[in-house]
Design a protein around this motif. Structure first.
Motif, PDB file in Angstrom:
ATOM      1  N   ASN A  75       0.849  -1.198   0.000  1.00 10.61           N
ATOM      2  CA  ASN A  75       0.000   0.000   0.000  1.00 10.61           C
ATOM      3  C   ASN A  75       0.884   1.246   0.000  1.00 10.61           C
ATOM      4  OD1 ASN A  75      -2.248  -1.749   0.344  1.00 10.61           O
ATOM      5  ND2 ASN A  75      -1.831  -1.819   2.548  1.00 10.61           N
ATOM      6  N   VAL A  76       0.351   2.336  -0.451  1.00 10.59           N
ATOM      7  CA  VAL A  76       1.096   3.594  -0.475  1.00 10.59           C
ATOM      8  C   VAL A  76       0.587   4.490   0.659  1.00 10.59           C
ATOM      9  CG1 VAL A  76       1.615   5.677  -1.802  1.00 10.59           C
ATOM     10  CG2 VAL A  76       1.421   3.475  -2.975  1.00 10.59           C
ATOM     11  N   PRO A  77       1.351   4.607   1.746  1.00  9.96           N
ATOM     12  CA  PRO A  77       0.883   5.431   2.860  1.00  9.96           C
ATOM     13  C   PRO A  77       0.773   6.904   2.476  1.00  9.96           C
ATOM     14  CG  PRO A  77       2.730   4.026   3.531  1.00  9.96           C
ATOM     15  CD  PRO A  77       2.643   3.974   2.030  1.00  9.96           C
ATOM     16  N   ALA A  78      -0.217   7.554   3.043  1.00 15.93           N
ATOM     17  CA  ALA A  78      -0.459   8.962   2.744  1.00 15.93           C
ATOM     18  C   ALA A  78       0.766   9.822   3.034  1.00 15.93           C
ATOM     19  CB  ALA A  78      -1.668   9.454   3.541  1.00 15.93           C
ATOM     20  N   SER A 109       3.766   9.168   2.749  1.00 15.89           N
ATOM     21  CA  SER A 109       4.940   8.902   1.922  1.00 15.89           C
ATOM     22  C   SER A 109       4.907   9.655   0.599  1.00 15.89           C
ATOM     23  CB  SER A 109       5.071   7.393   1.661  1.00 15.89           C
ATOM     24  OG  SER A 109       4.004   6.925   0.861  1.00 15.89           O
ATOM     25  N   VAL A 110       3.816  10.339   0.320  1.00 10.87           N
ATOM     26  CA  VAL A 110       3.675  11.048  -0.965  1.00 10.87           C
ATOM     27  C   VAL A 110       2.931  12.371  -0.753  1.00 10.87           C
ATOM     28  CG1 VAL A 110       3.620   8.952  -2.404  1.00 10.87           C
ATOM     29  CG2 VAL A 110       1.501   9.810  -1.375  1.00 10.87           C
ATOM     30  N   PRO A 111       3.037  13.297  -1.719  1.00 16.18           N
ATOM     31  CA  PRO A 111       2.144  14.463  -1.678  1.00 16.18           C
ATOM     32  C   PRO A 111       0.703  13.955  -1.753  1.00 16.18           C
ATOM     33  CG  PRO A 111       3.964  14.840  -3.185  1.00 16.18           C
ATOM     34  CD  PRO A 111       4.019  13.389  -2.810  1.00 16.18           C
ATOM     35  N   PHE A 112      -0.122  14.375  -0.821  1.00 13.11           N
ATOM     36  CA  PHE A 112      -1.392  13.685  -0.593  1.00 13.11           C
ATOM     37  C   PHE A 112      -2.535  14.683  -0.458  1.00 13.11           C
ATOM     38  CE2 PHE A 112      -4.664  11.546   1.724  1.00 13.11           C
ATOM     39  CZ  PHE A 112      -4.645  10.272   1.194  1.00 13.11           C
ATOM     40  N   PHE A 113      -3.573  14.527  -1.292  1.00  9.17           N
ATOM     41  CA  PHE A 113      -4.649  15.528  -1.314  1.00  9.17           C
ATOM     42  C   PHE A 113      -6.044  14.920  -1.279  1.00  9.17           C
ATOM     43  CE2 PHE A 113      -0.828  17.170  -3.275  1.00  9.17           C
ATOM     44  CZ  PHE A 113      -0.655  18.370  -2.617  1.00  9.17           C
ATOM     45  N   PRO A 150       2.390   1.932   8.828  1.00 12.23           N
ATOM     46  CA  PRO A 150       1.873   3.003   7.962  1.00 12.23           C
ATOM     47  C   PRO A 150       1.092   2.452   6.769  1.00 12.23           C
ATOM     48  CG  PRO A 150       4.147   3.451   8.572  1.00 12.23           C
ATOM     49  CD  PRO A 150       3.835   2.074   9.089  1.00 12.23           C
ATOM     50  N   GLY A 151       1.482   1.291   6.278  1.00 13.06           N
ATOM     51  CA  GLY A 151       0.785   0.692   5.143  1.00 13.06           C
ATOM     52  C   GLY A 151      -0.652   0.315   5.454  1.00 13.06           C
ATOM     53  N   PHE A 152      -1.012   0.237   6.717  1.00  9.86           N
ATOM     54  CA  PHE A 152      -2.410   0.007   7.089  1.00  9.86           C
ATOM     55  C   PHE A 152      -3.041   1.239   7.742  1.00  9.86           C
ATOM     56  CE2 PHE A 152      -0.867  -4.570   7.685  1.00  9.86           C
ATOM     57  CZ  PHE A 152      -1.292  -4.962   6.433  1.00  9.86           C
ATOM     58  N   ALA A 153      -2.309   1.878   8.637  1.00 10.34           N
ATOM     59  CA  ALA A 153      -2.900   2.960   9.432  1.00 10.34           C
ATOM     60  C   ALA A 153      -2.982   4.269   8.657  1.00 10.34           C
ATOM     61  CB  ALA A 153      -2.081   3.174  10.709  1.00 10.34           C
ATOM     62  N   ASP A 154      -2.127   4.415   7.673  1.00 13.70           N
ATOM     63  CA  ASP A 154      -1.998   5.716   7.013  1.00 13.70           C
ATOM     64  C   ASP A 154      -2.402   5.627   5.540  1.00 13.70           C
ATOM     65  OD1 ASP A 154      -1.357   8.426   6.882  1.00 13.70           O
ATOM     66  OD2 ASP A 154       0.723   8.029   6.326  1.00 13.70           O
ATOM     67  N   ILE A 155      -3.454   4.887   5.260  1.00 12.32           N
ATOM     68  CA  ILE A 155      -3.977   4.873   3.892  1.00 12.32           C
ATOM     69  C   ILE A 155      -5.424   5.341   3.911  1.00 12.32           C
ATOM     70  CG2 ILE A 155      -2.383   3.161   2.951  1.00 12.32           C
ATOM     71  CD1 ILE A 155      -4.495   1.019   3.388  1.00 12.32           C
ATOM     72  N   GLN A 185      -3.537  -2.282  -2.770  1.00  6.32           N
ATOM     73  CA  GLN A 185      -3.732  -3.705  -3.066  1.00  6.32           C
ATOM     74  C   GLN A 185      -3.443  -4.591  -1.847  1.00  6.32           C
ATOM     75  OE1 GLN A 185      -4.800  -5.430  -6.055  1.00  6.32           O
ATOM     76  NE2 GLN A 185      -5.689  -3.390  -6.201  1.00  6.32           N
ATOM     77  N   GLY A 186      -2.493  -4.171  -1.036  1.00  4.78           N
ATOM     78  CA  GLY A 186      -2.194  -4.954   0.173  1.00  4.78           C
ATOM     79  C   GLY A 186      -3.363  -4.945   1.142  1.00  4.78           C
ATOM     80  N   ALA A 187      -4.024  -3.803   1.252  1.00  4.30           N
ATOM     81  CA  ALA A 187      -5.182  -3.707   2.145  1.00  4.30           C
ATOM     82  C   ALA A 187      -6.316  -4.587   1.645  1.00  4.30           C
ATOM     83  CB  ALA A 187      -5.644  -2.246   2.236  1.00  4.30           C
ATOM     84  N   LEU A 188      -6.554  -4.564   0.342  1.00  2.00           N
ATOM     85  CA  LEU A 188      -7.637  -5.370  -0.205  1.00  2.00           C
ATOM     86  C   LEU A 188      -7.297  -6.858  -0.093  1.00  2.00           C
ATOM     87  CD1 LEU A 188      -8.529  -3.184  -3.339  1.00  2.00           C
ATOM     88  CD2 LEU A 188      -9.509  -3.107  -1.040  1.00  2.00           C
TER      89      LEU A 188
END
Lengths: 447, 489, 447, 489
Positions: free
Chosen positions: A62-65, A67-71, B88-93, B103-106
């Motif tokens: 997953n791409v954490p918020a 870690s990138v410019p996030f809007f 972060p890959g779970f809490a911050d998405i 895709q990891g969350a799904l």
């Protein structure tokens, strides 16, 4: 197994105490054939190392918020949470406690719930608030049902600017409960428009609305009240309470809000927490838990869950809702964060959110072909580009930018919104983020 | 030292958060600036920490002692779960960021679904319900949708509920427009096929049944009941609150259930948090699978997709609607899956067995001093009544409060309602024999003290808690629900 | 500033209480000119967001051990720490407490120290242990000084297999304190060789040694005792206690160890914790804090710091050491982790470490030109390759492998070790890691 | 409920950690397998959690209340620091992995050094000392190395130490082979230039001075003292334990210090942890800079290098040796830097001012009921003596224990030794006015109670703590230092 304290000897001794030879003697009531001898078709026990490795691998996809410019916004917002908040909610005594049904040994939970209720009432400009609900959307559903109870009417009018998920929840619980919903057209220019007739129990309106737009609701409140209906105001961005005139001050009768923005992470949509506030005179029609002040046998101040005659465990089928669980720990996160912020801090936070959104709107609006269609907003607004919103967001993601939420994801049935994108900024937005967004957007649109 | 409210120690100027000032100063709030005082109190960071740490010390918790609340299943909350949920890959998405970035969350939601479906033997799952009662609503809504599809929604409007059921059952049914018809239990505490048959009719939509039931008993006739219901065109809703007794041993799908919610905090160790957040995924039988609400996850080749709108649903699916914004309690999913993977199939079965063993050990060791309404066949919790207190001047409530003074959290009292002065004890598998023995010894000693006439020890309890008994009547008579109320401006 | 509770009004009121107009009145004793009017030449206060961002950026410039196949040891080991341990040490009541000088309200700290001492005594096979020291190397320095006190002699013999940093610490404190050190040649084949004469207070030997080699120390202990000297055994990998005959069982008089491996992360070298155990008859010559059992006024068991007449705050220049601080929280992490492991768990953990090291040795030994020069080992061993060790490790890092520690970094003055690398495996080592190491090593050596 | 020892509840078989079995089975331990029972007790994870959580509840901590220990500087421990120290990029790096893989760590150490050097006005720094006393050793070792370089190591063997100094000062000097010569204080609690001059001689190597001193007073003649020392070829070691009073206001380098350690937990908020770990970086004057021990960080262009061996040191450097394995307390460096960055230059100065203000507020509000040996000019801590207890039958220790019953941690007692029945109070800047007032009110009430003759309240205190007074004599007479000792096998 590391979580199970018994040794085999313990098990043996305890079976002996029961005078039985085998654990399955205790499962004797299970019908023949239903007691499975074979193990479920699932992996065997794994060590902490193995579990951590496997889940970390999933998380890495997953791409954490951060870690990138996030809007992205649209009902969930990326805010910074002080480290203190996470420490507090992880305290064993808070995290591993049960619902405070034994108040003598649950004053910790009860007092923070009382503080939470007080804060929510203050934020919303209302008199009373409950001890939290699952999230903003379910709170909105409950608000409509409560309006029906209060007015003894059975139709809700939902303005077009209400978050489509919220509207869907209201429609689902209404339809299944046998109530009517009059949902108005989804149009950024008329998103606050609504009216009430004699069957209308409430007008539901969102502020800022799902496009980010802000407007004065006072006239709408009057219109509702004249028709004998209530005004239910939905807020999905709790930080806006620090910048905008409160719903209470604009005439709201019930305010429901998503509290995630304060103290709670994005968590892919949950757990969040619903805020629910209303006028004191409606308190006995409220759903959810309420914490009230009282005194103990020795005259000392203390807190208890109260007015539980509204609730399912006492009232059963006559309860105001079927809710049993609230969002206790999320409410604690909210309360602790808001205590840290205080009035001055919340106002500053809101000011920064707004300032960053204004800066973002200016920058994006300067990209050729991009139009900011939201005239007044808090920290979120809608743009229209020459290309399909979903395609733009997808291409931006390939540039490492989460550029907002395409309106087509929220309202797939509204062709007029196909090119629109809902864009949010918060205190975590940096000038570099904005510059990167602009550059990538130019590239995607014109590159 | 008494801990004041934040409003009594904080001020409007104080803040425990610092900010860098932004460059932009233009305002586009449309003239809606908030100008009034909000009424919040701020504290500096050290004051905030101390305030909440001190408050926490007034709480009892599973980390500090046994929490033998029947029907609540208070078990150990592994910190590995907390750590994983905070990746972060779970809490911050964000729930609405592009599918390709989650895709990891799904995949995790899909994997969780696999575990739950295998353990329950069911066909489909709805992950979005936010707690057990929300799951009940979801399951009953699926039943209503199925009835609609059958054209029987208007005729079948009655739901059968045993008198011993959790209050959420009738409340849920009522919120879906159903009428509740009570089913009496047999003298042994279970529901008979005959009683169900007697209650059946062409107006019946569903039955809601908890199994093991709230008396801690496995319903021995569950299969015959399910058959009788199905024959009559009626669905069986299973309240999964007590799944902890049978996970890995018995599959509700094998017993004939059509829908069941699973309280992730009860069976799969997500922390209760002083009242939430919960998570209540619902599993559905083949008959109901089509009606699962949006959103749900679909696998397409190697990729996972979210179906967020009914129009987008696959062939044959007819989602009954949406229960909440976004996709469910992701944070709880991570925790529950971490727990299940840690136990594995073998550990989950062992946990159920230990839970049942612990309850029966408590039963066996207390049988001679307390009284049991249904002395046979306890599962993961054991029910006592107040006959042993007759003539002592001590009530069930007094007895519970006296346990507080011994350093223990009381058992569930006055539930189920079908038993006079009920005391429902559920130790769960987390408790060691040593811990059980301590608790048992305390209960035994209290029972003997009550019988010996030491009533004051009970009626004045608790004396060693942060508070003595609180005046609940006063709280409800003239409710004070917020600090501001007392100082109107 | 978020950490400072006073408002300006508070400050004003408190100055008034003191009858002064200005805070600098309280700094009146500072000599003219030394009280600085201007601020230090450093950045101004930053928000939590900004600090987090800046430090995260620095952290991102390092390669965490868990992110790559990782084989470095040489006195610090990458082990898995259960999440429970970190929760326990972050409990406010442990983390933010002071040294337990008021035992009535510090029984939490004191009891875990007592448990810690008991565990350390059991692990090392000794009678008594102290409540921890800074780390293994400083504990080794203290052990030598203690041996001087016990024997009233002033020369330490240090075997060649002692970790070079430990040897350097012993040499530094000895030289500055006026004592002699006889350090033996650094040679993997004679790394346990030593002898004692009548001036020798102790022989210091490491087991497993710095090359990873294990050997029976019983004969060496006899040799020391015959000469009236003590045997000081250094252990840098505490997990080895679960696999190897204890130093106590081999005749050690003082055992010092680095406890990091149990419960404590790598942390770039600190904070760690020193274990220090000895025979009961020497207890009054021990350095560091000791926790002892006693009873309170009401006869209940309790714990206190004891034998403090050895310590600097009582004894001043006659103290056994100048130590004031121990590694309390690291000791708690150690104790909590070891409580989770228990005897069975520690033995299994040690078995897995050894098995992985054996598998690693086999695999690396099969690479052409690579020789495993350590005949018997626990979880660490030394290889020799055809190229310079430092160059190999550097090249491996470019392949994303931390392949161990080049001997030249430990012993830059030993040309015979230039091609040697010290390599470690633990329970976190996977077959994939080993395969990746092998492939990269082949590439680096022969690619 | 009393909490037993792990050895009383655990067993050798129980484990709270699971492992996957390894494939490899060959053993290469050289016949040294451990075959005896180690004597460890294991607990399952839930039991372990409960055991340590319960133990924690028997502790007082800064998060639960004021910790007014003079000379100990117990201040708020921000959780941001904990979070930063746990970033994998800091917590999960090995001290001996290649330099190019730890450039961020080396940059952080360089940045920390910049802050500490600027705040102290010194020239060089040694980061490796593991605690304050270790830092003292480091600084005094540098002095000894400088004397050796001057050829005076054999002649200058005396270190001057004021009688009020921390015990670590003379202990450190002794461990470096120095002889300690005491310097008496003036009646006002400070050291005079004349007293120093009188103690000086060709045999003197250094003076160790704490400033502000342990009576809480700033040494007003520090500069003249430094000048006198330097004229005599003697170095000035400053004990930095009380740097919290002056950071951002006064630079020890400007006062003439040659070496000073900095307790990161005192001034820069790293948690004390119930007795450690600490961190004691040492700053050095130009005269001593060359002798800083290995390792240290050097910047070379854009890259950072570690100098780990004396041979590798740059031109002109003559490291006196090595104090510990590896590079210092990295985990503490991260925390301290996070704290300093959060405060900034302005915040650090404000913190010092608030610390001094708080102590003086306590002084002012207690001056009428307690007695002060030196009534003028307290800095960050304030010293009282026991004259106000004369004739009450209450000792300083009794008074301290009675404070426990009021819910407070006592102040430091019987230190400094130069004052009869000393009570040294240091509230630090973390305490709000409200918190100070609570504490002051409690102390006032106790002082009045003592004077009113209520001696039993003191001599029997504490009565409301987890333990009443513990028998320290018994503990020391026949020490029981481990569980095993009582059950020899």
């Amino acid at each position: 197994m590391r979580y199970l304290p018994h040794t085999d000897a313990d098990r043996r001794a305890m079976l002996d105490t029961n005078g039985i030879a085998d654990i399955d003697a205790l499962f004797a009531a299970v019908p023949e054939g239903a007691l499975r001898r074979e193990l479920p078709d699932l992996p065997r026990a794994q060590s902490e190392i193995a579990v951590e490795r496997a889940l970390s691998r999933l998380a890495a996809r997953n791409v954490p918020a951060s870690s990138v410019p996030f809007f992205a916004g649209a009902g969930a917002y990326k805010h910074h949470i002080p480290a203190t908040v996470d420490h507090i909610i992880q305290r064993s005594e808070f995290m591993t406690a049960y619902t405070p049904y034994q108040p003598e040994i649950a004053q910790g939970t009860l007092q923070y719930l009382f503080e939470f209720q007080s804060q929510v009432a203050a934020l919303t400009g209302m008199e009373v608030a409950n001890a939290s609900m699952y999230d903003g959307s379910t709170a909105a559903g409950e608000a409509v049902l409560m309006a029906h109870r209060v007015t003894r009417r059975s139709k809700a009018v939902v303005a077009g600017g209400v978050h489509p998920h919220y509207r869907a929840v209201i429609e689902t619980v209404s339809r299944l409960g046998g109530f009517a919903v009059d949902a108005r057209a989804v149009d950024p220019e008329t998103s606050f428009d609504a009216d009430a007739d004699k069957d209308t129990s409430c007008i539901v309106v969102q502020m800022p609305d799902a496009f980010g737009r802000v407007a004065d609701l006072s006239a709408l409140a009057e219109k509702a009240h004249e028709a004998g209906a209530l005004l239910v105001v939905v807020v999905t961005e709790a930080v806006s309470f620090g910048a905008l005139k409160s719903p209470g001050a604009m005439g709201a009768d019930i305010v429901v809000a998503e509290g995630q923005s304060i103290g709670n992470g994005l968590n892919f949509g949950g757990p969040y927490l619903g805020l629910f506030a209303t006028r004191k005179k409606f308190v006995r029609q409220m759903p959810g838990r309420l914490c009230g002040e009282t005194v103990d046998h020795d005259g000392r101040r203390g807190f208890v869950l109260t007015l539980s005659t509204r609730e399912q465990h006492i009232r059963r089928e006559k309860a105001t809702s079927n809710i049993c669980t609230n969002s206790g720990l999320c409410a604690l996160a909210f309360t602790a964060h808001l205590t840290l912020l205080g009035e001055a801090g919340l106002k500053t936070l809101a000011r920064i959110n707004h300032a960053n959104a204004v800066a973002l709107a200016k920058t994006l609006g300067s990209v050729p072909g991009v139009e900011v269609i939201t005239p007044a907003f808090f920290n979120e607004f809608t743009i229209r580009t020459p290309k399909l919103g979903a395609a733009v967001i997808d291409a931006l993601a390939d540039h490492g930018i989460i550029g907002g939420v395409p309106a087509s994801r929220l309202w797939p049935d509204e062709p007029t919104l196909a090119n629109a994108i809902v864009v949010a900024a918060t205190e975590t937005t940096t000038p570099d983020d904005i510059a990167a967004f602009r550059a990538a957007l130019e590239e995607v649109l014109h590159g | 030292i008494e801990e004041p409210l934040i409003f009594e120690i904080g001020s409007a100027e104080t803040s425990g958060v610092d900010f860098e000032e932004p460059a932009e100063t233009e305002t586009r709030l449309g003239g809606l600036e908030r100008t009034d005082a909000i009424g919040l109190a701020g504290l500096s960071e050290p004051e905030t920490m101390r305030h909440y740490v001190r408050l926490s010390q007034k709480n009892y918790s599973i980390d500090t002692g046994i929490f033998p609340l029947g029907s609540c299943t208070m078990k150990h909350n592994p910190r590995l779960n907390e750590k994983m949920a905070r990746l972060p890959g779970f809490a911050d998405i964000h729930p609405l960021q592009p599918e390709k970035t989650v895709q990891g969350a799904l995949a995790l939601m899909t994997e969780l679904s696999r575990w739950l479906l295998e353990l329950t033997g069911m066909h489909a799952i709805a992950l979005s319900p936010k707690a057990g009662a929300h799951g009940e609503f979801c399951g009953m809504a699926a039943i209503k949708a199925a009835l609609e599809a059958r054209g029987e929604a208007e005729t079948r409007r009655v739901v059968l509920v045993p008198v011993s059921a959790h209050g959420t059952n009738p409340a849920t049914a009522a919120h879906l427009g159903f009428t509740v018809r009570a089913v009496e239990a047999e003298p042994d505490g279970t529901v008979s096929v005959d009683a169900v048959r007697a209650a059946l009719g062409p107006d019946v939509a569903a039955m809601m049944l908890t199994n093991p039931n709230t008396c801690g008993l496995f319903e021995p006739h569950i299969r015959e009941i399910a058959d009788a219901l199905h024959e009559a065109g009626v669905y069986l809703y299973c309240d999964g609150a007590n799944f902890n007794a049978i996970a890995g041993k018995v599959r509700p799908g094998d017993l004939g259930a059509d829908a069941m919610h699973i309280n992730l905090h009860k069976t799969f160790s997500t922390p209760h948090g002083g009242g939430g957040p919960g998570a209540g995924p619902v599993v559905l039988s083949e008959a109901l699978a089509a009606y699962a609400p949006v959103p749900f996850v679909r696998r397409e080749g190697d990729a996972f997709r979210l179906v967020e709108h009914a129009d987008d649903a696959p062939e044959g699916a007819a989602p009954f609607g949406r229960l909440a914004a976004f996709h469910g309690q992701m944070g709880m999913f991570v925790r529950a899956l971490a727990y299940m993977m840690s136990h594995g199939a073998d550990g989950i079965r062992q946990a159920s067995e230990d839970a049942v063993l612990n309850a029966n050990y408590v039963r066996a060791r207390l049988a001679d001093v307390l009284t049991q309404p249904f002395p046979e066949g306890a599962m993961h919790e054991v029910l006592f009544d107040d006959r042993f207190l007759k003539g002592t001047g001590v009530s069930t409530l007094d007895f519970a409060k006296a346990l507080i003074d011994e350093g223990f959290h009381p058992m569930t009292v006055y539930f189920p309602l079908v038993v006079s002065g009920a005391m429902l004890i559920e130790p769960t598998e987390s408790e060691s024999k040593q811990s059980l023995d301590q608790f048992i010894d305390a209960v035994r000693a209290l029972a003997l003290a009550a019988k010996a006439g030491d009533a004051v020890r009970f009626t004045e309890a608790p004396r060693f808690a942060p508070r003595s008994r609180l005046d609940e009547t006063r709280a409800a008579r003239d409710p004070v629900l917020s600090y501001r109320e007392k100082t109107p401006e």
